[in-house]
Design a protein around this motif. Structure first.
Motif: not given
Length: 254
Positions: A89-93, A97-103, A111-119, A121-126
């Motif tokens: 649930x925390x992961x999908x939240x 949030x990333x999808x909502x910010x993008x919308x 414009x969003x910062x490029x790094x914010x686009x992948x909150x 989703x990035x390999x490092x965060x996973x």
């Protein structure tokens, strides 16, 4: 007692689903004199467990093996499911949030910062999310000294070292797969020899693995979907078989 109609309504599922669970032996109720299904309290509890596992993307075959394992404990299962569901649930939240910010950015032209686009989703965060979970697992099943020993050894290894260990681990799994497919009982000396070799492998390469810790690892193989998937990719039900063999080994050698 519940009829199939009553249970389907209570659980928010369909009668067709319950009939299918009956057909595959996953949820088999009693039948009355007229042949109608009658679900008791333990059937309702079992259905809840099944649906929790389904929400965690377990296959029906894997769920059936887990529920039929000698080591199955509903309280322990629920503890793990609570943790796994909250993490999911925390992961999908975070993804929402990333999808909502993008919308919001798209509609507002900001414009969003490029790094914010992948909150999220990035390999490092996973990997960070996975590392956090691994630490919790070690805290639960292992003592702190063993965990630090494992951590220190891990930091000293090169990429080639890890690839070698990974290959060795795969080689250790292969004989277990063959024994499982041949329906060799877990008490058989051949199965127990494989378990002993795996225990020694962990002890030598990672940390001082006591019998209590090894027993805990066995439980983790069936309680944590990632470990279950690792073993069941070789043969469905292998994780349960391996856990049962480990528990027998630990009791026998304690």
């Amino acid at each position: 007692m519940y009829s199939i109609q009553q249970l389907a309504k209570l659980a928010g599922t369909t009668q067709r689903t319950l009939r299918y669970y009956d057909a595959i032996g996953l949820l088999v109720p009693l039948r009355d004199d007229n042949g109608y299904r009658r679900y008791a309290k333990h059937d309702v509890d079992r259905l809840q467990t099944v649906l929790f596992y389904r929400s965690l993307d377990f296959s029906l075959d894997a769920i059936k093996h887990l529920l039929e394992a000698d080591s199955f404990d509903r309280a322990q299962t629920l503890e793990h499911q609570v943790t796994a569901l909250r993490e999911k649930a925390a992961y999908f939240d975070m993804l929402a949030d990333t999808a909502e910010t993008t919308l919001t950015s798209l509609k507002g032209g900001i414009p969003m910062k490029e790094k914010e686009l992948f909150n999220g989703l990035s390999f490092d965060e996973l990997k960070a999310h996975e590392a956090k979970h691994e630490t919790e697992v070690q805290d639960r099943w292992g003592d702190s000294e063993a965990y630090h020993t494992s951590f220190e050894r891990a930091n000293q290894r090169s990429k080639d070292d890890w690839e070698t260990l990974s290959q060795e681990q795969m080689n250790l799994v292969k004989p277990l797969v063959d024994l499982f497919r041949a329906d060799v009982p877990i008490e058989d000396e051949r199965v127990q020899a494989v378990v002993k070799t795996n225990h020694q492998f962990i002890h030598t390469n990672f940390y001082d693995c006591s019998l209590d810790m090894f027993s805990g690892l066995g439980h983790m193989y069936v309680m944590d979907e990632r470990f279950t998937m690792f073993y069941d990719k070789y043969a469905t039900g292998l994780a349960v078989y391996y856990n049962d063999a480990i528990q027998h080994y630990c009791i026998k050698n304690s």
